[in-house]
Design an enzyme around this catalytic site. Structure first.
Site, mmCIF file in Angstrom:
data_model
loop_
_atom_site.group_PDB
_atom_site.id
_atom_site.type_symbol
_atom_site.label_atom_id
_atom_site.label_comp_id
_atom_site.label_asym_id
_atom_site.label_seq_id
_atom_site.Cartn_x
_atom_site.Cartn_y
_atom_site.Cartn_z
ATOM 1 N N ASP A 66 0.035 -43.321 -50.560
ATOM 2 C CA ASP A 66 0.059 -41.239 -50.793
ATOM 3 C C ASP A 66 -1.305 -41.253 -50.105
ATOM 4 O O ASP A 66 -1.888 -42.175 -51.184
ATOM 5 C CB ASP A 66 0.017 -40.668 -52.107
ATOM 6 C CG ASP A 66 -0.481 -39.245 -52.177
ATOM 7 O OD1 ASP A 66 -0.564 -38.649 -50.694
ATOM 8 O OD2 ASP A 66 -0.571 -38.461 -53.266
ATOM 9 N N VAL A 67 -1.529 -41.066 -49.335
ATOM 10 C CA VAL A 67 -2.783 -40.668 -48.447
ATOM 11 C C VAL A 67 -3.709 -40.164 -48.783
ATOM 12 O O VAL A 67 -5.179 -40.021 -48.748
ATOM 13 C CB VAL A 67 -2.991 -40.919 -46.668
ATOM 14 C CG1 VAL A 67 -2.671 -41.983 -46.230
ATOM 15 C CG2 VAL A 67 -2.144 -38.888 -46.709
ATOM 16 N N ASN A 93 -3.528 -41.519 -38.798
ATOM 17 C CA ASN A 93 -2.661 -40.757 -37.727
ATOM 18 C C ASN A 93 -2.040 -39.384 -38.890
ATOM 19 O O ASN A 93 -1.775 -38.311 -38.204
ATOM 20 C CB ASN A 93 -1.934 -41.427 -37.239
ATOM 21 C CG ASN A 93 -0.923 -40.388 -36.952
ATOM 22 O OD1 ASN A 93 -0.355 -40.228 -35.941
ATOM 23 N ND2 ASN A 93 0.504 -40.331 -37.558
ATOM 24 N N TYR A 160 -6.376 -26.738 -41.840
ATOM 25 C CA TYR A 160 -5.810 -28.060 -40.409
ATOM 26 C C TYR A 160 -7.546 -27.670 -39.344
ATOM 27 O O TYR A 160 -7.885 -29.429 -38.598
ATOM 28 C CB TYR A 160 -4.823 -27.431 -39.842
ATOM 29 C CG TYR A 160 -3.764 -28.451 -38.357
ATOM 30 C CD1 TYR A 160 -4.156 -29.402 -38.823
ATOM 31 C CD2 TYR A 160 -3.948 -28.191 -37.166
ATOM 32 C CE1 TYR A 160 -3.159 -30.978 -38.133
ATOM 33 C CE2 TYR A 160 -4.309 -28.773 -35.878
ATOM 34 C CZ TYR A 160 -3.254 -30.679 -36.391
ATOM 35 O OH TYR A 160 -3.105 -31.464 -35.752
ATOM 36 N N LYS A 164 -9.829 -31.247 -38.833
ATOM 37 C CA LYS A 164 -9.624 -32.005 -37.723
ATOM 38 C C LYS A 164 -11.211 -32.277 -36.887
ATOM 39 O O LYS A 164 -11.621 -32.592 -36.723
ATOM 40 C CB LYS A 164 -8.266 -31.579 -36.838
ATOM 41 C CG LYS A 164 -7.334 -31.517 -37.477
ATOM 42 C CD LYS A 164 -6.677 -32.765 -37.386
ATOM 43 C CE LYS A 164 -5.420 -33.053 -37.304
ATOM 44 N NZ LYS A 164 -5.042 -34.404 -37.857
HETATM 45 C C1 BGC Z 1 -0.291 -29.830 -33.710
HETATM 46 C C2 BGC Z 1 0.585 -28.873 -32.970
HETATM 47 C C3 BGC Z 1 0.331 -27.764 -32.175
HETATM 48 C C4 BGC Z 1 -0.762 -28.083 -31.395
HETATM 49 C C5 BGC Z 1 -1.204 -27.853 -30.055
HETATM 50 C C6 BGC Z 1 -1.556 -30.043 -32.966
HETATM 51 O O1 BGC Z 1 -2.575 -30.379 -33.679
HETATM 52 O O2 BGC Z 1 -0.219 -29.769 -34.701
HETATM 53 O O3 BGC Z 1 1.625 -28.158 -34.409
HETATM 54 O O4 BGC Z 1 1.465 -27.551 -31.282
HETATM 55 O O5 BGC Z 1 -2.217 -28.651 -31.597
HETATM 56 O O6 BGC Z 1 -1.721 -26.504 -30.932
#
Ligand code: BGC
Length: 262
Positions: A66-67, A93, A160, A164
């Site tokens: 589990d990361v 990744n 997300y 990132k």
């Molecule tokens: C996401 C994808 C998305 C893409 C462009 C990626 O980082 O994981 O779901 O389609 O970005 O928006």
């Protein structure tokens, strides 16, 4: 002849049972690396990747962890070093988009925390376990897979995009910390690559058209197109690259909407 040679290198690729990670693991193996194929839950997928690497004459083994669990990641890295005798390339990744949710409207803090744990804490846990090994060897490369969403805000996916962007800054800071110890730390920012993570988008003609219009080259990328860049960055061909992000996005970041008007 230019030689992208990863022989005598050991690579750990997290989230390698499918999607981008699968392509990265098989491409690194094709370049000569021995590969630890990490997976979270999909043991069958990981076994398939290991099998395909072995069929190509490569060496690979699957490892579960589990990361998002710091102790589990420490054990994972120790197990890889024990099995292969070193760790030269770490590819962080494993990642997830998480559910679409608007902050203050329909969001669930637990879901937000989970995305942060997998996409940001996971790479940190793996890096902190790998660095002492790489330091001893005076050699190592860490490749963090970010996204165009380290740059582009994404409605409904604030966890997300935040993770990132955080991973991008982690990449730079870690590169600064380790540059004098023979360790390079780089990020690769894929755009829309055709993998299971965005299958619901490319699986529907309307949403696929909308997505293609966001890409200057007008098409989704293939996992191999990202994997080849990871292999290059992990190799000595990229010996003078550290602390930066390379976008592999068919031109998502050049604002194709601005081809006209403005
Ligand atoms: C996401 C994808 C998305 C893409 C462009 C990626 O980082 O994981 O779901 O389609 O970005 O928006």
């Amino acid at each position: 002849m230019l030689n992208l040679d990863l022989q005598k290198r050991v690579a750990l690729v997290t989230g390698a049972s499918g999607g981008l990670g699968q392509a990265i693991a098989t491409t690194l193996a094709a370049a000569g690396a021995r590969v630890a194929v990490h997976y979270g839950k999909d043991a069958q997928g990981a076994a398939r990747v290991v099998e395909s690497i072995r069929q190509q004459g490569g060496e690979a083994q699957a490892f579960a962890a589990d990361v998002a669990d710091v102790a589990a990641v420490r054990e994972l890295v120790a197990a890889v070093e024990q099995r292969f005798g070193s760790l030269d390339i770490l590819v962080n990744n494993a990642g997830m988009d998480g559910p679409h949710q608007l902050v203050g409207a329909d969001d669930d803090p637990k879901a937000w925390e989970k995305v942060l744990a997998v996409d940001l804490l996971g790479p940190y846990y793996a890096a902190r376990a790998a660095i002492p090994i790489m330091e001893r060897q005076k050699r190592g490369v860490i490749v963090n897979i970010t996204s165009v969403h380290e740059f582009i805000p994404w409605e409904g996916y604030s966890a997300y995009a935040s993770a990132k962007a955080g991973l991008s800054m982690f990449t730079k800071t870690l590169a600064q910390e380790t540059a004098d110890r023979g360790i390079r730390v780089v990020a690769v920012a894929p755009g829309a690559i055709q993998t299971p993570i965005n299958a619901s988008v490319w699986g529907n003609p309307d949403t696929l058209k909308d997505l293609d219009e966001k890409i200057a080259m007008g098409r989704l990328g293939k996992p191999e197109e990202v994997a080849q860049v990871v292999a290059f960055l992990a190799s000595d061909l990229a010996s003078y690259i550290t602390g930066t992000t390379l976008a592999v996005d068919g031109g998502m970041l050049i604002y194709p909407d601005f081809r006209h008007g403005g």
